[in-house]
Scaffold this active site. Structure first.
Site, PDB file in Angstrom:
ATOM      1  N   VAL A 158     -15.753  25.147  -6.627  1.00  0.00           N
ATOM      2  CA  VAL A 158     -17.173  25.246  -6.497  1.00  0.00           C
ATOM      3  C   VAL A 158     -17.466  26.127  -5.289  1.00  0.00           C
ATOM      4  O   VAL A 158     -18.407  26.893  -5.525  1.00  0.00           O
ATOM      5  CB  VAL A 158     -17.881  23.875  -6.606  1.00  0.00           C
ATOM      6  N   GLU A 159     -17.007  25.590  -4.238  1.00  0.00           N
ATOM      7  CA  GLU A 159     -17.190  26.577  -3.099  1.00  0.00           C
ATOM      8  C   GLU A 159     -16.722  28.141  -3.039  1.00  0.00           C
ATOM      9  O   GLU A 159     -17.566  28.888  -2.320  1.00  0.00           O
ATOM     10  CB  GLU A 159     -16.482  25.797  -1.753  1.00  0.00           C
ATOM     11  N   SER A 160     -15.669  28.076  -3.150  1.00  0.00           N
ATOM     12  CA  SER A 160     -15.086  29.737  -3.118  1.00  0.00           C
ATOM     13  C   SER A 160     -14.165  30.203  -4.063  1.00  0.00           C
ATOM     14  O   SER A 160     -13.778  31.285  -3.910  1.00  0.00           O
ATOM     15  CB  SER A 160     -14.300  29.802  -1.846  1.00  0.00           C
TER      16      SER A 160
END
Length: 547
Positions: free
Chosen positions: A136-138
């Site tokens: 989700v983040e990166s």
């Protein structure tokens, strides 16, 4: 007779088993707090056996007899967060399922890091769903940088990274480091869970900030509303944050349901740590490990320069099978220094061109290697990467490796200087007149083609070059010509001297119509025009201001 002997032996064995069973039951018991067997002494202290509660039974995991087939199965077994089921989750499921190539790229990228993350989560007894959070983040890209300057797999902001002891300097950024950033991210998530008592709220705080989540909870409490993740008012990015993770969790739980295939990731370590004792070039380290430079950088993404400084980064990560190869090749290496770069801390503010000249480098290469953009000066105390000569035997010190910073400032804009006529006072010398306008006697002498020791007469006109913006009273400046009614007149304005101005460029003509701050009487203007050569009255000089 033999039958009797067999019966006797059987009976003896039966009696021995009963005695053993009795001894075991009397000398051990189950600890109600842990569910583990205790010694007879502990049993006497605790008294008779006590039944465990339902909560205790639920909290005790049952050991699996068969090990996980792969890392995905291991992650599935560790799911522990409550599921979220809403339209946003379903929309994200459809989004990911419609992009199998995107899922494949992300999961392929994750194979280098996933085992380590799962190991850390299990060691901390945290939900294994959190291993999917870098998706989700990166998208599991350790080099990812957001528009808000968050960096790394776990997307730490600079200030948050420093709070969790992630070093950020000219040589490395631990927000990208595989081990350090994972440690910091799990520390932060555990802290947020302890703060809010809920993993979904902890995730919201990880994305939005703990203060914002706390205020949103307090607002709902005051209004008599619910305080769960779904009840709070929050930005859309945070509102979608947990649904994204839930959708990925659902796909990992049942890939076939979404017509998705996950790459095989073995349930074993991908990399191992290798200690280094000397500074070493990134390209050389990759060559000694017999891996591609791209693969080396993927495991050591915190190194943002072409050299790794042992004093700041005493270990590197290498693919499991290549670690032994690196050690063997490093021991046999005999081709000179391991590092071709070293650090230089500037003692004064200077332009990049001057720093490059001192370092013996081409300016464009110097700017590129030190990440210096155009039109920026290097401030005093900055740490720069420069070529390391064979005479330099010592590696970069720990203080520089841990604290080196690059400080930049915009280069000052060029100053336009104008040919200005000034009048000598009674008793003036060339030095005193030049000093009054912030110039050197040699410069004024050169502009007027005279000796620096030539005597001056009261009222004598001399030429000096002064910045256009400053205009002190009492200075005669002839620098603009205007035409009116077929006659030529010279505009006269006051100018202030700028002591830091230095002439560095040739003169050029300036178009008419320059705005004046003040105008002298017409007769004075005419006298000035007559005393100054018409060609020189329009001369201007572009200069640079030095700091």
């Amino acid at each position: 007779m033999k039958l009797i002997q067999i019966l006797c032996i059987t009976g003896l064995l039966w009696l021995t088993g009963c005695a053993s069973t009795t001894t075991t039951s009397s000398s051990s018991s189950i600890n109600p707090a842990t569910g583990l067997s205790t010694s007879s002494a502990a049993s006497r202290d605790a008294g008779a056996l006590q039944p465990i509660t339902a909560a205790q039974a639920a909290s005790r995991a049952v050991a699996q007899l068969q090990p996980p087939a792969d890392l995905w199965e291991r992650i599935r077994r560790g799911f522990a967060m409550p599921n979220l089921d809403n339209d946003m989750v379903h929309e994200r499921e459809q989004y990911y399922a419609a992009r199998p190539d995107y899922i494949l790229r992300m999961t392929e990228r994750s194979r280098k890091y996933m085992f380590h993350i799962v190991e850390e989560l299990e060691r901390r007894n945290m939900p294994s769903e959190l291993a999917l959070l870098p998706f989700v983040e990166s998208a599991f890209n350790p080099q990812a940088v957001s528009s808000a300057k968050a960096a790394g797999m776990w997307q730490f902001m600079p200030a948050t990274g420093k709070h969790f002891e992630l070093k950020q300097n000219v040589f490395r950024d631990d927000r990208r480091d595989v081990l350090a950033s994972t440690r910091a991210a799990l520390d932060y998530l555990q802290k947020l869970h302890d703060m809010f008592g809920d993993w979904q709220l902890a995730l919201a705080a990880y994305n939005w900030g703990e203060g914002n989540v706390a205020r949103a909870i307090a607002k709902n409490q005051n209004a008599g509303l619910g305080t769960s993740y779904s009840d709070l008012s929050m930005p859309m990015e945070t509102r979608l944050y947990v649904p994204k993770l839930q959708a990925l969790k659902d796909i990992v739980a049942d890939p076939q349901k979404f017509n998705t295939s996950l790459p095989d990731i073995g349930n074993h370590p991908y990399f191992q740590k290798v200690d280094i004792a000397r500074d070493i070039d990134v390209t050389l380290a990759a060559r000694l490990a017999e891996v591609r430079v791209e693969d080396f950088k993927a495991l050591n993404p915190s190194a943002n320069r072409p050299v790794i400084l042992a004093a700041g980064t005493p270990q590197i990560l290498l693919p499991w099978d290549n670690a032994a190869i690196f050690k063997r090749n490093l021991q046999a290496y005999s081709s000179g220094q391991l590092a071709s770069w070293t650090a230089w801390t500037t003692s004064t503010t200077m332009k990049a061109s001057e720093a490059a000249r001192r370092a013996g480098m081409d300016e464009s290469e110097f700017r590129s290697i030190n990440h210096i953009p155009p039109k920026m000066m290097i401030k005093v105390g900055s740490t720069l990467l420069v070529p390391r000569s064979e005479r330099v035997e010592n590696d970069v010190t720990e203080h520089v490796a841990d604290n080196g910073q690059l400080a930049l400032a915009p280069e000052p804009p060029p100053i336009t200087l104008h040919r200005t006529l000034v009048k000598a006072r009674r008793g003036d010398t060339l030095a005193s007149l030049a000093g009054r306008y912030g110039q050197s006697a040699a410069s004024v002498a050169g502009w007027n083609r005279m000796s620096a020791f030539a005597p001056l007469k009261a009222g004598q006109h001399l030429v000096v070059y002064l910045p256009m913006k400053a205009r002190p009273a009492g200075t005669l400046t002839a620098h603009a010509r205007t035409r009116s009614g077929g006659r030529t007149s010279v505009a006269v304005a006051s100018t202030r001297a700028r002591p830091e101005a230095k002439v560095v460029a040739s003169a050029h003509s300036r178009p008419s119509g320059v705005k004046m701050a003040a105008r002298a009487p017409a007769k004075s203007a005419q006298r000035v025009a007559k005393s100054a050569p018409q060609r020189a009255s329009r001369d201007t000089v572009v200069a640079s201001r030095t700091r």
